[in-house]
Design a protein around this motif. Structure first.
Motif, PDB file in Angstrom:
ATOM      1  N   GLU A   1       7.082  -0.397  -9.803  1.00 53.87           N
ATOM      2  CA  GLU A   1       8.244   0.261  -9.175  1.00 53.87           C
ATOM      3  C   GLU A   1       9.446   0.223 -10.103  1.00 53.87           C
ATOM      4  OE1 GLU A   1       9.429  -1.322  -5.346  1.00 53.87           O
ATOM      5  OE2 GLU A   1       7.431  -0.901  -4.565  1.00 53.87           O
ATOM      6  N   LEU A   2       9.666  -0.958 -10.725  1.00 52.05           N
ATOM      7  CA  LEU A   2      10.818  -1.125 -11.621  1.00 52.05           C
ATOM      8  C   LEU A   2      10.687  -0.226 -12.852  1.00 52.05           C
ATOM      9  CD1 LEU A   2      11.482  -4.949 -11.424  1.00 52.05           C
ATOM     10  CD2 LEU A   2      13.047  -3.128 -10.763  1.00 52.05           C
ATOM     11  N   LYS A   3       9.446  -0.155 -13.355  1.00 49.24           N
ATOM     12  CA  LYS A   3       9.216   0.681 -14.540  1.00 49.24           C
ATOM     13  C   LYS A   3       9.503   2.133 -14.209  1.00 49.24           C
ATOM     14  CE  LYS A   3       6.323  -1.844 -17.651  1.00 49.24           C
ATOM     15  NZ  LYS A   3       5.057  -2.507 -17.640  1.00 49.24           N
ATOM     16  N   ASP A   4       9.029   2.572 -13.071  1.00 47.51           N
ATOM     17  CA  ASP A   4       9.299   3.955 -12.631  1.00 47.51           C
ATOM     18  C   ASP A   4      10.789   4.200 -12.545  1.00 47.51           C
ATOM     19  OD1 ASP A   4       6.680   4.540 -12.502  1.00 47.51           O
ATOM     20  OD2 ASP A   4       6.520   4.528 -10.301  1.00 47.51           O
TER      21      ASP A   4
ATOM     22  N   GLU B   1      13.003   6.798 -14.776  1.00 49.86           N
ATOM     23  CA  GLU B   1      13.825   7.812 -14.110  1.00 49.86           C
ATOM     24  C   GLU B   1      15.272   7.735 -14.589  1.00 49.86           C
ATOM     25  OE1 GLU B   1      13.260   7.836  -9.809  1.00 49.86           O
ATOM     26  OE2 GLU B   1      15.262   8.767  -9.667  1.00 49.86           O
ATOM     27  N   LEU B   2      15.733   6.487 -14.702  1.00 53.55           N
ATOM     28  CA  LEU B   2      17.121   6.278 -15.162  1.00 53.55           C
ATOM     29  C   LEU B   2      17.299   6.787 -16.598  1.00 53.55           C
ATOM     30  CD1 LEU B   2      18.182   2.803 -13.813  1.00 53.55           C
ATOM     31  CD2 LEU B   2      19.377   4.968 -13.501  1.00 53.55           C
TER      32      LEU B   2
ATOM     33  N   LYS C   1       2.875  -7.075  -9.243  1.00 57.49           N
ATOM     34  CA  LYS C   1       2.442  -5.899 -10.010  1.00 57.49           C
ATOM     35  C   LYS C   1       3.076  -4.634  -9.440  1.00 57.49           C
ATOM     36  CE  LYS C   1      -1.993  -7.281 -11.878  1.00 57.49           C
ATOM     37  NZ  LYS C   1      -3.404  -7.367 -11.537  1.00 57.49           N
ATOM     38  N   GLU C   2       3.033  -4.543  -8.145  1.00 59.10           N
ATOM     39  CA  GLU C   2       3.610  -3.367  -7.491  1.00 59.10           C
ATOM     40  C   GLU C   2       5.098  -3.255  -7.807  1.00 59.10           C
ATOM     41  OE1 GLU C   2       0.629  -3.342  -3.644  1.00 59.10           O
ATOM     42  OE2 GLU C   2       2.795  -3.610  -3.313  1.00 59.10           O
ATOM     43  N   LYS C   3       5.766  -4.390  -7.751  1.00 54.51           N
ATOM     44  CA  LYS C   3       7.225  -4.415  -7.993  1.00 54.51           C
ATOM     45  C   LYS C   3       7.522  -4.009  -9.432  1.00 54.51           C
ATOM     46  CE  LYS C   3      10.765  -4.964  -5.657  1.00 54.51           C
ATOM     47  NZ  LYS C   3      10.906  -4.196  -4.445  1.00 54.51           N
ATOM     48  N   GLU C   4       6.671  -4.531 -10.353  1.00 52.78           N
ATOM     49  CA  GLU C   4       6.840  -4.207 -11.773  1.00 52.78           C
ATOM     50  C   GLU C   4       6.695  -2.699 -11.995  1.00 52.78           C
ATOM     51  OE1 GLU C   4       5.385  -8.027 -14.298  1.00 52.78           O
ATOM     52  OE2 GLU C   4       4.162  -6.216 -14.425  1.00 52.78           O
TER      53      GLU C   4
END
Ligand code: GTP
Ligand code: MG
Length: 438
Positions: A371-374, A378-379, A366-369
Motif C-alpha cells: 500500500e505504501l509503495k503504491d 502515486e505521489l 506485506k499488505e501495508k508495504e
C-alpha cells in the motif's frame, strides 16, 4: 424414629453384612466371629449423636401460580407463621424469594429454607415463567460444586441451599394440567424431587378430585415427567410409602385458623355450609403430605438431592470442563492425566494461535508495504506532473515577459519620437510668431 435412622445408617455403612458374618469370598474378605463385646456396634449411635449435634438443613421450593395457597400451606405444614408477602399479578418475570429460618423440635435443630415463586404463570411467554426456576436450582448446585472444588473446603459448616423438595401446586380446575405445568415439571424433573399437590382441594368435589388425580398422573406419565416416588428400599417404611405413592398427587387444604369442632380446636376452613378440617384425612391429604414430606422421607429427599440430582449436575459440569473417568478405550484416566492432556491440548492450541497470529502479522505488514509503495509511486507521479506543469507555466511566463519587454521598448521608442516631433513643432511655431510680430 431413632431406630429407623439407625437401621438406615447400618444399611449405608454395610454393617448388616459385616455383623451378619457373611464371607465375601469373591473379594477375599474373611469374616470372623468375635469372642466378646468390642463396641463398634455403637457406631450408628455415634453417627446419630453427631448429626443431632450438627443439626439438619432442608430446603423446600414452592412453585405455583400467584395466590394458589403456597404460603398458607407452608405455615400449616410447619405450624408456624413464616414471613409472607402477597405477590402482584403484574410481575414482568418470575422471581424466587428465599427465606431461611432456624427451627427446633425436641433437641433436633432444622435450618429450613422456604423458596417461593413470585409471579409464576403471570407471563405471556412460558419460558419466562420456568427459566428463572431452572436457573435458581442450577445456581444452588453450582455454589455447592464450587465449595467442593475449593482447596480449603468447609462443607461441614457450608449452608447447603440445594433444593431438596419441590412442591408443585396444581390449580384445582378438575380439568387437566396446564401446558405450563407440564413444561415446568419436565424441565425440573432431573434437577429436583417434584412432589405435585392439588392446591385448595376444598374447592373440588370428591368424585371430581378422584378423576382429576387419575388424569394428572396419566398426563405426567404420557409426557414422561418423573415425579418423586417415596422410596421402597427401606423395609420399615416400604409399606406406607407404597400406599402413599398410590395417593399422589396429594390434594391439600391449608389454613392456620383454629375452629372449634366438637370440644376440640382444629385447623380448618370454615364455610357457610360446613367446616373443612385440614388434618382430617376424609377431607384432604394434608396429613399424608406432612407425614411423607417431613416425618418419613425428609432424609431420603436430602439424600436423593445429593446422590441423584446433584451428582448429575456435577457430572455434566465436569464433563463440560473436559474431565472424564475413562479414555476412549475404557481405561481409567486419573485427574492428573486429564490435567496433563488438557494442558498439552491447551499448549498446542496456544502454539497454533501464535503461528496464526504471526502469519497474519506478516501478511498485514506485506499488505501495508505494498500500500505504501503504491502511495509513493502515486505521489512521485503527481510530483513529476506538477514539475512539468510548473516548467511549462514558467516558459509561458518568460515568453510573456519577453513580449512585454519588446512592447515596452517599442513604446519607449515611439514615445521618444513623438516627443521629438512635439519639440520640433513647438520650435517652428515660436519662429513663426516672432516673424509675425516683426
Ligand atoms: P402469593 O405468595 O401471593 O403468590 O400467594 P400464595 O400462593 O402464597 O397464596 P396464599 O397462601 O397467600 O393464599 C392466597 C389466598 O388463598 C388466601 O386468601 C388464602 O386464605 C387462600 N387459601 C390458601 N389456602 C387455601 C385452601 O387450601 N383453600 C382455599 N379455599 N383457600 C385457600
Ligand atoms: Mg405467598
Amino acid at each position: 424414629m431413632r431406630q429407623r435412622i439407625k437401621t438406615k445408617i447400618r444399611k449405608h455403612l454395610g454393617w448388616t453384612r459385616l455383623l451378619g458374618a457373611i464371607c465375601d469370598s469373591d473379594k477375599g474378605v474373611r469374616s470372623l466371629s468375635l469372642a466378646g463385646h468390642v463396641g463398634f456396634d455403637s457406631l450408628p449411635d455415634q453417627l446419630v449423636n453427631k448429626s443431632i449435634c450438627q443439626g439438619f438443613c432442608f430446603n423446600i421450593l414452592c412453585i405455583g401460580e400467584t395466590g394458589i395457597g403456597k404460603s398458607t400451606l407452608m405455615d400449616t405444614l410447619f405450624n408456624t407463621n413464616f414471613e409472607n408477602f402477597e405477590s402482584s399479578h403484574f410481575e414482568p418475570q418470575v422471581k424466587l424469594r428465599a427465606q431461611t429460618y432456624d427451627l427446633q423440635e425436641s433437641n433436633v435443630r432444622l435450618r429450613l429454607t422456604v423458596v417461593n415463586t413470585v409471579g409464576f404463570g403471570d407471563q405471556m411467554n412460558k419460558q419466562e415463567s420456568y427459566q428463572p426456576v431452572v436457573d435458581y436450582i442450577d445456581r444452588q448446585f453450582e455454589s455447592y460444586l464450587q465449595e467442593e472444588l475449593k482447596i480449603k473446603r468447609s462443607l461441614h459448616n457450608y449452608h447447603d441451599s440445594r433444593v431438596h423438595a419441590c412442591l408443585y401446586f396444581i390449580s384445582p380446575s378438575g380439568h387437566s394440567l396446564k401446558s405450563l405445568d407440564l413444561v415446568t415439571m419436565k424441565k425440573l424433573d432431573s434437577k429436583v424431587n417434584i412432589i405435585p399437590v392439588i392446591a385448595k382441594a376444598d374447592t373440588i368435589s370428591k368424585s371430581e378430585l378422584h378423576k382429576f388425580k387419575i388424569k394428572i398422573m396419566s398426563e405426567l406419565v404420557s409426557n414422561g415427567v418423573q415425579i418423586y416416588q417415596f422410596p421402597l428400599d427401606d423395609e420399615t417404611v416400604a409399606k406406607v410409602n407404597t400406599t402413599m405413592n398410590g395417593h399422589l398427587p396429594f390434594a391439600v387444604v391449608g389454613s392456620t385458623e383454629e375452629v372449634a369442632v366438637g370440644n376440640k380446636m382444629v385447623k380448618a376452613r370454615q364455610y357457610p355450609w360446613g367446616v373443612v378440617q385440614v388434618e382430617n384425612e376424609n377431607h384432604c391429604d394434608f396429613v399424608k403430605l406432612r407425614e411423607m414430606l417431613i416425618c418419613v422421607n425428609m432424609e431420603d429427599l436430602r439424600e436423593q438431592t445429593h446422590t441423584r440430582h446433584y451428582e448429575l449436575y456435577r457430572r455434566c459440569k465436569l464433563e463440560e470442563l473436559g474431565f472424564k473417568d475413562t479414555d476412549s478405550e475404557c481405561k481409567p484416566v486419573s485427574l492428573q492425566q486429564t490435567y496433563e492432556a488438557k494442558r498439552q491440548e491447551f499448549l498446542v492450541e496456544l502454539q497454533k494461535r501464535e503461528d496464526e497470529m504471526r502469519q497474519m502479522f506478516v501478511q498485514r505488514v506485506k499488505e501495508k508495504e505494498a500500500e505504501l509503495k503504491d502511495a509513493e509511486r502515486e505521489l512521485q507521479g503527481r510530483f513529476e506532473q506538477l514539475k512539468r506543469l510548473h516548467a511549462e507555466e514558467k516558459a509561458a511566463l518568460e515568453e510573456k515577459k519577453r513580449l512585454l519587454d519588446e512592447d515596452q521598448s517599442s513604446f519607449g521608442k515611439r514615445k521618444a519620437a513623438a516627443q521629438l516631433l512635439q519639440a520640433q513643432s513647438l520650435t517652428a511655431n515660436g519662429k513663426k510668431d516672432k516673424d509675425r510680430k516683426k
